[in-house]
Design a protein around this motif. Structure first.
Motif, PDB file in Angstrom:
ATOM      1  N   ILE A   1       0.825  -1.207   0.000  1.00 16.66           N
ATOM      2  CA  ILE A   1       0.000   0.000   0.000  1.00 16.66           C
ATOM      3  C   ILE A   1       0.861   1.259   0.000  1.00 16.66           C
ATOM      4  O   ILE A   1       0.495   2.268  -0.599  1.00 16.66           O
ATOM      5  N   LEU A   2       2.033   1.204   0.635  1.00 14.58           N
ATOM      6  CA  LEU A   2       2.847   2.416   0.739  1.00 14.58           C
ATOM      7  C   LEU A   2       3.326   2.874  -0.634  1.00 14.58           C
ATOM      8  O   LEU A   2       3.267   4.058  -0.958  1.00 14.58           O
ATOM      9  N   HIS A   3       3.777   1.919  -1.432  1.00 12.36           N
ATOM     10  CA  HIS A   3       4.304   2.316  -2.736  1.00 12.36           C
ATOM     11  C   HIS A   3       3.234   2.926  -3.639  1.00 12.36           C
ATOM     12  O   HIS A   3       3.395   4.043  -4.120  1.00 12.36           O
ATOM     13  N   PRO A   4       2.114   2.233  -3.874  1.00  9.99           N
ATOM     14  CA  PRO A   4       1.108   2.838  -4.770  1.00  9.99           C
ATOM     15  C   PRO A   4       0.527   4.141  -4.239  1.00  9.99           C
ATOM     16  O   PRO A   4       0.255   5.052  -5.018  1.00  9.99           O
ATOM     17  N   LEU A   5       0.332   4.245  -2.930  1.00  9.41           N
ATOM     18  CA  LEU A   5      -0.348   5.430  -2.410  1.00  9.41           C
ATOM     19  C   LEU A   5       0.570   6.643  -2.271  1.00  9.41           C
ATOM     20  O   LEU A   5       0.116   7.783  -2.385  1.00  9.41           O
ATOM     21  N   TYR A   6       1.864   6.417  -1.964  1.00 18.75           N
ATOM     22  CA  TYR A   6       2.696   7.569  -1.601  1.00 18.75           C
ATOM     23  C   TYR A   6       3.932   7.781  -2.462  1.00 18.75           C
ATOM     24  O   TYR A   6       4.480   8.868  -2.468  1.00 18.75           O
ATOM     25  N   HIS A   7       4.427   6.746  -3.144  1.00 18.86           N
ATOM     26  CA  HIS A   7       5.670   6.928  -3.880  1.00 18.86           C
ATOM     27  C   HIS A   7       5.426   7.833  -5.080  1.00 18.86           C
ATOM     28  O   HIS A   7       4.450   7.653  -5.806  1.00 18.86           O
ATOM     29  N   THR A   8       6.328   8.800  -5.294  1.00 23.82           N
ATOM     30  CA  THR A   8       6.051   9.806  -6.324  1.00 23.82           C
ATOM     31  C   THR A   8       6.767   9.542  -7.640  1.00 23.82           C
ATOM     32  O   THR A   8       6.782  10.394  -8.518  1.00 23.82           O
ATOM     33  N   GLU A   9       7.379   8.334  -7.787  1.00 24.64           N
ATOM     34  CA  GLU A   9       8.117   8.089  -9.033  1.00 24.64           C
ATOM     35  C   GLU A   9       7.155   8.055 -10.224  1.00 24.64           C
ATOM     36  O   GLU A   9       6.009   7.647 -10.088  1.00 24.64           O
ATOM     37  N   PRO A  10       7.635   8.510 -11.388  1.00 24.61           N
ATOM     38  CA  PRO A  10       6.781   8.447 -12.579  1.00 24.61           C
ATOM     39  C   PRO A  10       6.436   6.994 -12.859  1.00 24.61           C
ATOM     40  O   PRO A  10       7.255   6.112 -12.643  1.00 24.61           O
ATOM     41  N   GLY A  11       5.224   6.748 -13.332  1.00 22.80           N
ATOM     42  CA  GLY A  11       4.831   5.370 -13.583  1.00 22.80           C
ATOM     43  C   GLY A  11       4.237   4.720 -12.355  1.00 22.80           C
ATOM     44  O   GLY A  11       3.701   3.626 -12.434  1.00 22.80           O
ATOM     45  N   GLY A  12       4.303   5.390 -11.218  1.00 24.03           N
ATOM     46  CA  GLY A  12       3.691   4.842 -10.011  1.00 24.03           C
ATOM     47  C   GLY A  12       2.178   5.001 -10.074  1.00 24.03           C
ATOM     48  O   GLY A  12       1.629   5.436 -11.083  1.00 24.03           O
ATOM     49  N   TRP A  13       1.500   4.699  -8.983  1.00 21.21           N
ATOM     50  CA  TRP A  13       0.051   4.799  -9.000  1.00 21.21           C
ATOM     51  C   TRP A  13      -0.364   6.198  -8.599  1.00 21.21           C
ATOM     52  O   TRP A  13       0.035   7.159  -9.243  1.00 21.21           O
ATOM     53  N   ILE A  14      -1.117   6.400  -7.543  1.00 17.11           N
ATOM     54  CA  ILE A  14      -1.670   7.734  -7.313  1.00 17.11           C
ATOM     55  C   ILE A  14      -0.753   8.644  -6.509  1.00 17.11           C
ATOM     56  O   ILE A  14      -0.939   9.850  -6.487  1.00 17.11           O
ATOM     57  N   GLY A  15       0.249   8.076  -5.839  1.00 18.25           N
ATOM     58  CA  GLY A  15       1.163   8.890  -5.026  1.00 18.25           C
ATOM     59  C   GLY A  15       1.772  10.020  -5.830  1.00 18.25           C
ATOM     60  O   GLY A  15       1.915  11.144  -5.348  1.00 18.25           O
ATOM     61  N   LYS A  16       2.092   9.740  -7.091  1.00 15.67           N
ATOM     62  CA  LYS A  16       2.775  10.734  -7.917  1.00 15.67           C
ATOM     63  C   LYS A  16       1.934  11.991  -8.096  1.00 15.67           C
ATOM     64  O   LYS A  16       2.454  13.072  -8.312  1.00 15.67           O
ATOM     65  N   TRP A  17       0.610  11.855  -8.038  1.00 18.74           N
ATOM     66  CA  TRP A  17      -0.238  13.035  -8.192  1.00 18.74           C
ATOM     67  C   TRP A  17      -0.456  13.754  -6.879  1.00 18.74           C
ATOM     68  O   TRP A  17      -0.439  14.972  -6.822  1.00 18.74           O
ATOM     69  N   TYR A  18      -0.707  12.990  -5.837  1.00 15.31           N
ATOM     70  CA  TYR A  18      -1.300  13.631  -4.668  1.00 15.31           C
ATOM     71  C   TYR A  18      -0.378  13.822  -3.479  1.00 15.31           C
ATOM     72  O   TYR A  18      -0.607  14.694  -2.675  1.00 15.31           O
ATOM     73  N   THR A  19       0.653  12.981  -3.342  1.00  9.02           N
ATOM     74  CA  THR A  19       1.427  12.998  -2.108  1.00  9.02           C
ATOM     75  C   THR A  19       2.714  13.811  -2.267  1.00  9.02           C
ATOM     76  O   THR A  19       3.424  13.655  -3.259  1.00  9.02           O
ATOM     77  N   ARG A  20       2.994  14.641  -1.299  1.00 10.47           N
ATOM     78  CA  ARG A  20       4.253  15.406  -1.292  1.00 10.47           C
ATOM     79  C   ARG A  20       4.820  15.352   0.119  1.00 10.47           C
ATOM     80  O   ARG A  20       4.553  16.216   0.942  1.00 10.47           O
ATOM     81  N   ILE A  21       5.587  14.304   0.425  1.00  9.56           N
ATOM     82  CA  ILE A  21       6.199  14.205   1.752  1.00  9.56           C
ATOM     83  C   ILE A  21       7.697  14.009   1.587  1.00  9.56           C
ATOM     84  O   ILE A  21       8.136  13.009   1.010  1.00  9.56           O
TER      85      ILE A  21
END
Lengths: 304, 504
Positions: B413-433
């Motif tokens: 869950i951590l990777h898809p939700l929060y990781h900001t790498e291109p090609g990731g899931w939603i983290g790239k759009w919404y999370t900035r930590i």
């Protein structure tokens, strides 16, 4: 007669193009099928699939490709089943047609005698009851009727199976549900056209000749009253197919309607297009046959 | 009149005969909303298909009711180093067609998924596997291109198929009409959109399952499924919605079995835009929502509050991190501190159709503390476009859930939700930590479970403080079961019907 047929045939073609334009357009508006196919996959994988399926091409090009293919009966492969969409639809078509024809038969069987009775014994108690039933039948949505019939006959009284399509007893509830949807309108048409015809001079003449009432109703009146009934039955066939979509889902009937509902939810374009196209073709064909039948029944049209 | 009635009774009696004959004690009938497009376990990745497959095919590993690894086709396993895993295979396991399972079959099964030309939807699950090496007829090595801590999780659903048979009949026929595995039930018949009929396999290595016949019906409507369950037409249904739970609990012929599952609910904040770019506002939102009341009143008690998005059953969960309590006063204070003493207007989106009432309740609770939230419900199709593509346009946030793809690990869950790498899931759009990406990567790059656990504990404390979401609750699996059958819901939502027993 030939011009009539030709004119009708052209109309069929126009409907075909219209139907494909509408299905194509609606699906274009409804979102990205790739995202629905693999919702939790990395974007890179999705981009690859989108490219491979030709979704990146201009919409106009996609439409031309679609029309060209559907004329040849090629709707492409289902994204979901990975099988030709047309085969998937054809595989389920007999079930849907069986259900629809059973429902239609049931509706005709009930509504013609009841309609005649209502017309002949106008304002009698039974006629009033029929009017109320017609009113109720028309106001009930199909899915509700289906669930209510299921609760009564299958859950409460345990007389019929709840759902499935394994034998004749499984067909009763879906057919009755769908028939209930159709019968009221048909009954009303029968009643009103019988009333109209019964008041005409030639009926009075027949009666005054001493022809028995039974023959007056069946031979003289009914044949003439049948015209609008035939038209409406044909028109209603399309509505019945629409109703089958819901009935099949409620009663877990393995038909085309259920296939299309699922395909819509998954944005499985080829299956929706093949399904809607084929159903539209059936409706158009039935209406065509009705037109011809009408011409046969009513000599006035043939002459015109 | 009397004779008419007699006729009616006789007519109805004939209807009843075939129905009575259908109910046999050695048959278990399960209703699913649909069937997967194929029975081939490697060419779909759908819950409804997996549930059928696991009862026909074995994988290398199995999970018991408590979700611990158990030997299945592999009797033992260990990591030889960061990138090599050794599996010892069970001897003398028979396929349904009588052939004995060998290391060749195991290698073949991996190769057909790893072959990009075959386009298996499960390719992504195991693409880290670089090579499958047969060491001897009872030993195989899986060699990964990088440390791959999720390997064992993936081996729980990775069915082994018979090489010779598949090569003989071809993939298409194998998936439609001649599937062969080593599992408790073997294939009899598949009528699309109607039923899949299976029969107990006498040669199964665990022994024979309690039910001789297993029928998996496709019934799309939930109300129809419930009607079938009440009348004995089916014995087991899934996903009983919370409004139907009391009904099935009270019914004399049915009971409800529940288990906590991975699906975790949250509101994802768009941290690129005000007001949720401010930590205090995000924290205020977490204090504003009364999760317990939602669980009790709107979900029939079938949910449990979570401290962060890391599920209690997932590897790496740290129980010392506690959930945000419901504290509307504190929420108002934090909001004022953040520079919004008069409140702020936001829009929250959702395409989560089944949880519409929960969505609206959350927005109402936010509004009460001053985060005036307008709920905007969507259909799933258009929503995917809007939220996940282009720039991720669910400003200022959206209500959703994540099922971990059934992997019991914090990374899922951590990777898809929060990781900001291109090609990731939603983290790239919404999370900035700041720094979170690095921590997720670090935990991913080792198979040293103790070290991973330490990093995940750190991450959970960090994300609780930073609050990239409103952390809500996880769901329960709810099965409706006939009283003639004994079966318990599992935390992984599997229907492992080998455990199902007829009740006397």
């Amino acid at each position: 007669m030939t011009t009539l047929l030709l004119r009708r045939a052209i109309r069929v073609l126009v409907v075909c193009v219209g139907v494909s334009l509408i299905t194509f357009g609606i699906l274009q508006l409804s979102g990205d099928p790739v995202a629905l196919m693999m919702p939790e996959a990395p974007e890179a994988d999705r981009a690859k699939l989108r490219e491979a399926m030709g979704f990146n091409d201009p919409v106009a090009l996609q439409f031309v490709r679609f029309v060209g293919n559907s004329i040849r009966g090629e709707f492409g492969k289902s994204f979901y089943y990975r099988a030709p969409a047309l085969d998937l639809v054809l595989e389920r078509m007999p079930t849907t047609l069986t259900l629809t024809v059973l429902a239609l038969g049931l509706a005709v069987l009930v509504s013609i005698p009841a309609g005649i009775y209502s017309a002949v014994y106008r304002y009698s108690l039974l006629d009033q009851i029929v009017t109320v039933v017609v009113f109720l039948g028309q106001s009930m949505p199909v899915f509700w009727t289906g669930i209510m019939l299921m609760l009564l006959f299958a859950v409460q009284w345990r007389l019929l199976p709840v759902s499935g399509w394994e034998g004749w007893q499984f067909m009763i509830l879906p057919a009755v549900t769908l028939g209930t949807f159709q019968a009221p309108l048909l009954l009303r048409i029968v009643r009103s056209s019988m009333l109209e015809v019964l008041g005409l001079d030639y009926v009075r003449t027949a009666r005054s000749k001493g022809v028995s009432e039974w023959i007056v109703i069946c031979r003289h009146a009914l044949v003439n009253a049948a015209l609008p009934v035939v038209t409406v039955t044909g028109l209603q066939f399309g509505i019945l197919l629409g109703g089958a979509v819901i009935t099949e889902t409620v009663f877990a009937v393995p038909g085309v309607g259920r296939l299309i509902v699922r395909a819509i939810l998954q944005l499985d374009f080829p299956v929706v297009q093949a399904g809607v196209f084929l159903l539209a073709m059936i409706v158009v064909t039935v209406n065509f046959v009705v037109d011809v039948l009408y011409a046969y029944l009513n000599p006035q049209i043939r002459v015109r | 009149m009397k004779r008419w009635r007699l006729f009616l009774v006789l007519f109805l009696a004939t209807l009843l005969i075939p129905l009575g004959a259908a109910a046999q004690k050695d048959t278990l009938v399960v209703a699913l909303v649909s069937h997967a497009p194929t029975i081939d376990p490697h060419f779909h990745f759908e819950r409804v298909g997996i549930l059928v497959n696991i009862n026909m095919f074995d994988s290398l590993l199995h999970k018991n009711k408590r979700l611990e690894y158990e030997p299945s086709l592999a009797t033992s396993w260990k990591a030889l180093n960061d990138t090599t895993w050794e599996f010892k295979l069970r001897k003398g396991v028979k396929f349904h067609n009588g052939e004995v399972m060998t290391a060749e079959d195991v290698k073949f099964s991996f190769d057909r998924v790893l072959d990009p030309a075959k386009k298996s939807p499960q390719y992504g699950n195991i693409r880290a596997i670089k090579e499958v090496r047969i060491v001897d007829p009872e030993t195989i090595h899986l060699i990964t291109d990088r440390p791959f801590p999720l390997l064992l999780e993936r081996m729980v659903f990775f069915p082994i198929v018979p090489k010779k048979h598949v090569e003989k009949v071809g993939d298409q026929v194998f998936g439609i009409s001649q599937p062969v595995g080593t599992g408790p039930w073997k294939f009899v018949e598949w009528k699309r959109d109607q039923h899949i009929k299976l029969e107990a396999f006498d040669g199964h290595w665990r022994g024979r399952p309690a039910f001789k016949h297993l029928i998996i019906r496709a019934v799309p409507e939930v109300s129809t499924q419930v009607a079938e369950l009440k009348t004995g037409g089916v014995d087991l249904i899934r996903n009983v919605s919370s409004d139907l739970v009391p009904d099935l609990k009270a019914h004399p012929q049915t009971y409800v079995s529940t288990a906590p599952i991975l699906r975790t609910h949250y509101i994802e904040f768009d941290m690129r835009h005000p007001p949720f770019d401010k930590k205090l506002v995000r924290q205020a939102a977490n204090y504003a929502v009364d999760k317990q009341t939602i669980i009790q009143k709107l979900m029939a008690g079938l949910g449990r509050q979570v401290a962060t998005t890391v599920h209690p059953a997932a590897f790496g969960h740290d129980p010392s991190v506690t959930p945000y309590p419901y504290d509307p006063k504190k929420a108002r204070e934090l909001l004022a501190q953040a520079g919004y003493p008069n409140g702020v207007d936001v829009t929250i989106h959702s395409a989560f159709v089944e949880f519409r009432p929960v969505f609206e309740a959350i927005c109402q609770m936010l509004t009460e503390v001053g985060i005036r939230a307008t709920p905007k419900p969507w259909d799933p199709g258009p929503a995917y476009n809007k939220f996940l593509q282009g720039e991720g346009k669910a400003t200022h946030g959206y209500y959703g859930s994540w099922g971990y793809y059934s992997v019991f690990d914090a990374d899922a869950i951590l990777h898809p939700l929060y990781h900001t790498e291109p090609g990731g899931w939603i983290g790239k759009w919404y999370t900035r930590i700041e720094g979170l990406d690095g921590m997720i990567d670090e935990a991913r790059s080792t198979v040293d479970q103790a070290k991973r656990k330490r990093i995940y504990a750190q991450i959970q404390r960090y994300i609780k403080e930073e609050a990239p979401n409103i952390f809500l609750f996880h769901q329960f699996d709810t099965l409706g079961v006939s009283k003639k059958v004994e079966y318990e819901a599992r935390g992984d939502e599997w229907l492992w019907l080998f455990d199902a027993k007829p009740k006397r």
